[in-house]
Design an enzyme around this catalytic site. Structure first.
Site, short mmCIF file in Angstrom:
data_model
loop_
_atom_site.label_atom_id
_atom_site.label_comp_id
_atom_site.label_asym_id
_atom_site.label_seq_id
_atom_site.Cartn_x
_atom_site.Cartn_y
_atom_site.Cartn_z
N GLU A 103 0.90 -1.11 0.05
CA GLU A 103 -0.01 -0.04 0.12
C GLU A 103 0.89 1.34 0.00
O GLU A 103 1.91 1.33 0.70
CB GLU A 103 -0.97 -0.07 1.15
N ASP A 105 0.20 5.40 0.55
CA ASP A 105 -0.88 6.34 0.88
C ASP A 105 -0.61 7.77 1.18
O ASP A 105 0.50 8.14 1.61
CB ASP A 105 -1.25 6.02 2.72
N GLU A 107 -2.87 10.46 3.05
CA GLU A 107 -4.20 10.68 3.72
C GLU A 107 -4.15 12.03 4.55
O GLU A 107 -2.97 12.37 4.86
CB GLU A 107 -4.07 9.66 5.04
#
Length: 294
Positions: A103, A105, A107
């Site tokens: 993953e 990311d 955010e």
């Protein structure tokens, strides 16, 4: 059977209506994404060129790419929730599936009106994350659209904001350090209630009187990407692929970009797991000694 004039008129009206709706809902977002939750809180506008995700006290919302990738350069223009966004998280990330997933990311952690957003980044390799770096931004990300880029190639993972590198995670597999290199990942984005942790460690909760909270997306671009078809076959290694057009696959940071990265990390980074000695009293993870170079 021949249509009467009245029937023909009705048929023409239906055809025009169908054409209108097809035009209204066609476009890059419907071509490229599916809703994966909260569809009632999502809209596609501007002939398919603009997508919005909203959060209310009943549900958030999200979308997922139809394509999956093994290495990609992906751009998206995003405008975040304006005003009091405390307790909300807008996530934009690549992810594979399963217990040992990879993953990458972005955010965006909301905050009270007038306080800056926190950009939270993380990298998961084979199911293991805990590689967080956090930043303030040098602009208001809710005032206008800005470009957020994930460049995942054979050399490293790069995070860019408006073309400026803010983070580099090098490929150190040759030294035994995990790196996402074979699991296909899809692109996801969502907005959701994270007021148990997102703002000041969960001390500030969502003010539902400000709902709905809406993030907007436009100018999605995955033209530089290796679309995964099956097993090890991607659009970058088919017989018809032209590797001369895939220079991004081996791209690194030049001297200018290294200077920009250092500027961001010196002036805007507010947390780096590679500097958190209380968290790692026995020594930092091994990648920190290389990935912390600039």
């Amino acid at each position: 059977m021949a249509l009467s004039p009245s029937n023909a008129s009705v048929g023409l009206q239906i055809s025009l209506l169908l054409s209108f709706f097809m035009a209204a809902f066609a476009g890059p977002f419907l071509d490229s994404f599916d809703y994966n939750w909260g569809q009632s809180n999502s809209q596609i506008l501007n002939n398919g060129d603009l997508l919005t995700l909203s959060l209310n006290n009943e549900s958030g919302s999200g979308f997922v790419s139809k394509n999956q990738y093994v290495y990609a350069k992906i751009d998206m223009n995003i405008k975040l929730v304006a005003g009091n966004s405390a307790g909300t998280v807008t996530a934009y990330y690549l992810s594979s599936q399963g217990q040992y997933h990879d993953e990458i990311d972005f955010e965006f952690l909301g905050n009270l009106s007038g306080d800056p957003y926190i950009l939270h980044t993380n990298v998961y390799c084979h199911g293991q994350g805990n590689r967080e770096q956090q930043f303030y931004l040098w602009f208001d990300p809710a005032a206008d659209f800005h470009t957020y880029t994930i460049l995942w190639n054979t050399q490293a993972i790069f995070f860019y904001v408006d073309g400026i590198p803010i983070r580099e995670f090098k490929n150190l597999e040759s030294s035994g350090i995990p790196f996402p290199s074979y699991q296909p990942m899809k692109l996801y984005s969502s907005i959701w209630n994270a007021d148990n942790w997102a703002t000041r460690g969960g001390l500030v909760k969502i003010d539902w009187t400000q709902a709905p909270f809406t993030a907007s997306y436009t100018n999605f671009n995955d033209n530089n990407a290796c679309v995964s078809y099956y097993e090890t076959m991607t659009s970058c290694n088919t017989p018809n692929s032209n590797l001369n057009n895939n220079g991004w696959l081996w791209q690194t940071l030049d001297y200018s970009d290294q200077g920009k990265l250092k500027w961001v990390q010196d002036d805007y980074m507010i947390y780096n797991y590679c500097s958190d000695s209380k968290r790692f009293p026995q020594g930092f993870p091994p990648e920190c000694y290389v990935n912390n170079k600039y």
